[in-house]
Scaffold this motif. Structure first.
Motif, mmCIF file in Angstrom:
data_model
loop_
_atom_site.group_PDB
_atom_site.id
_atom_site.type_symbol
_atom_site.label_atom_id
_atom_site.label_comp_id
_atom_site.label_asym_id
_atom_site.label_seq_id
_atom_site.Cartn_x
_atom_site.Cartn_y
_atom_site.Cartn_z
ATOM 1 N N LYS A 104 -27.023 71.408 18.555
ATOM 2 C CA LYS A 104 -27.234 72.200 19.765
ATOM 3 C C LYS A 104 -26.146 71.971 20.805
ATOM 4 O O LYS A 104 -25.635 72.918 21.414
ATOM 5 C CB LYS A 104 -28.615 71.891 20.358
ATOM 6 N N ALA A 108 -23.566 74.880 22.154
ATOM 7 C CA ALA A 108 -23.576 75.343 23.543
ATOM 8 C C ALA A 108 -22.172 75.310 24.146
ATOM 9 O O ALA A 108 -21.752 76.243 24.844
ATOM 10 C CB ALA A 108 -24.531 74.485 24.369
ATOM 11 N N THR A 109 -21.436 74.245 23.863
ATOM 12 C CA THR A 109 -20.066 74.137 24.372
ATOM 13 C C THR A 109 -19.175 75.215 23.797
ATOM 14 O O THR A 109 -18.386 75.858 24.507
ATOM 15 C CB THR A 109 -19.489 72.749 24.046
ATOM 16 N N ALA A 111 -20.187 78.062 22.552
ATOM 17 C CA ALA A 111 -20.659 79.359 23.033
ATOM 18 C C ALA A 111 -20.059 79.685 24.393
ATOM 19 O O ALA A 111 -19.686 80.836 24.663
ATOM 20 C CB ALA A 111 -22.186 79.362 23.110
ATOM 21 N N GLU A 112 -19.957 78.679 25.261
ATOM 22 C CA GLU A 112 -19.345 78.905 26.567
ATOM 23 C C GLU A 112 -17.886 79.320 26.408
ATOM 24 O O GLU A 112 -17.402 80.226 27.098
ATOM 25 C CB GLU A 112 -19.445 77.648 27.431
ATOM 26 N N PRO A 164 -23.281 74.093 29.852
ATOM 27 C CA PRO A 164 -23.998 75.137 29.100
ATOM 28 C C PRO A 164 -25.183 74.528 28.376
ATOM 29 O O PRO A 164 -25.112 73.395 27.887
ATOM 30 C CB PRO A 164 -22.934 75.657 28.122
ATOM 31 N N LYS A 165 -26.273 75.296 28.301
ATOM 32 C CA LYS A 165 -27.511 74.755 27.735
ATOM 33 C C LYS A 165 -28.207 75.804 26.879
ATOM 34 O O LYS A 165 -28.355 76.956 27.289
ATOM 35 C CB LYS A 165 -28.446 74.310 28.859
ATOM 36 N N ILE A 166 -28.634 75.390 25.700
ATOM 37 C CA ILE A 166 -29.448 76.263 24.858
ATOM 38 C C ILE A 166 -30.867 76.275 25.403
ATOM 39 O O ILE A 166 -31.487 75.219 25.557
ATOM 40 C CB ILE A 166 -29.440 75.785 23.399
ATOM 41 N N VAL A 185 -28.120 81.026 25.287
ATOM 42 C CA VAL A 185 -27.414 79.964 25.990
ATOM 43 C C VAL A 185 -27.295 80.323 27.470
ATOM 44 O O VAL A 185 -26.877 81.435 27.812
ATOM 45 C CB VAL A 185 -26.009 79.732 25.392
ATOM 46 N N ARG A 186 -27.666 79.379 28.317
ATOM 47 C CA ARG A 186 -27.507 79.553 29.770
ATOM 48 C C ARG A 186 -26.131 79.036 30.169
ATOM 49 O O ARG A 186 -25.784 77.884 29.907
ATOM 50 C CB ARG A 186 -28.584 78.789 30.531
ATOM 51 N N ILE A 187 -25.350 79.904 30.790
ATOM 52 C CA ILE A 187 -23.999 79.553 31.234
ATOM 53 C C ILE A 187 -23.935 79.728 32.750
ATOM 54 O O ILE A 187 -24.283 80.793 33.277
ATOM 55 C CB ILE A 187 -22.949 80.422 30.520
ATOM 56 N N TYR A 215 -27.407 84.504 30.881
ATOM 57 C CA TYR A 215 -28.137 84.109 29.679
ATOM 58 C C TYR A 215 -27.599 84.972 28.541
ATOM 59 O O TYR A 215 -27.843 86.182 28.501
ATOM 60 C CB TYR A 215 -29.637 84.308 29.871
#
Length: 246
Positions: A104, A108-109, A111-112, A164-166, A185-187, A215
């Motif tokens: 995860k 997340a990293t 994905a950002e 960034p957070k899933i 993912v929240r950016i 999101y």
């Protein structure tokens, strides 16, 4: 009709990705020099990109923003949280089973980084890169926005306000050997966007960074080693999250 964790969607066949280009991003070719580990084996021939719709848009609400457990709304909120938590655990286990090495934090990293590449491509009007990293409907919306605006833009990330957070992992079985994975993912960043025509104006006061919270929904077929992660869409920022930033 395909069953997706208790939901049903009708799959629509999307256009073909006609030709590969230079660099891989999440298993796809793109003109951006962004290498992101994608846990897939990218195909080099033509393949269809299918869109199956959102599996779920549920984002867990922190306890302090939920209604009282002694109210009907609170009981319903607790029930939904319990159901979605179980679904999330099952989906995470399914993801780990099909994607060896998937983590995860790393996702997340990465994905950002992919979203930053998308923002740069959008600002520059780079349609080829948008086609490579987004699903057709998302890429189509961005291309329409590019046509409507009157100037090329300069986009720059100033900093990540929060890491960034899933916030959601969901899997859905579409057929016997066909399972789709979805990650939201929240950016949360500070960004600067200016018209490219103002680059040479040295006397111009520097623009102020703007906080942008998004999101972002990512999807792929986790049962197909050749399927890449792509950006499916953005969903609205929950009201409780908007309240935190005020």
């Amino acid at each position: 009709m395909a069953s997706v964790i208790g939901l049903r969607f009708s799959g629509q066949r999307a256009p073909l990705l006609l030709r590969p280009v230079a660099t891989r991003v999440y298993g796809l070719s793109t003109t951006k020099q962004t290498a992101i580990r994608h846990y897939s084996q990218p195909r080099h021939d033509h393949f269809a990109i299918n869109e199956y719709g959102l599996i779920s848009t549920h984002v867990p609400v922190p306890w302090r923003y939920r209604p009282s457990i002694f109210s009907l709304a609170g009981v319903e909120s607790a029930r939904m949280h319990f159901v979605e938590t179980l679904r999330g655990w099952f989906s995470y286990a399914t993801m780990m089973y099909h994607l060896s090495g998937w983590r995860k934090g790393a996702f997340a990293t990465q994905a950002e980084s992919l979203c930053e590449a998308m923002n740069e491509a959008f600002a520059e009007g780079d349609v080829k890169t948008l086609n490579a990293m987004c699903f057709p409907s998302m890429a189509g919306n961005l291309k329409n926005d590019i046509k409507r605006r009157k100037a090329t833009l300069d986009w720059r990330k100033v900093r990540s306000v929060t890491p960034p957070k899933i916030v959601q992992i969901t899997c859905g079985r579409l057929a016997t050997d066909m399972t789709i994975g979805q990650v939201i993912v929240r950016i949360d960043q500070e960004q600067i966007v200016t018209p490219a025509s103002t680059r040479s104006l040295a006397s111009r006061s520097p623009p102020k960074p703007v906080r942008v919270t998004e999101y972002i929904v990512f999807q792929r077929l986790i049962t197909d080693p050749a399927s890449p992660w792509r950006i499916f869409c953005k969903i609205g920022v929950p009201k409780w999250d908007q309240a935190i930033q005020k």
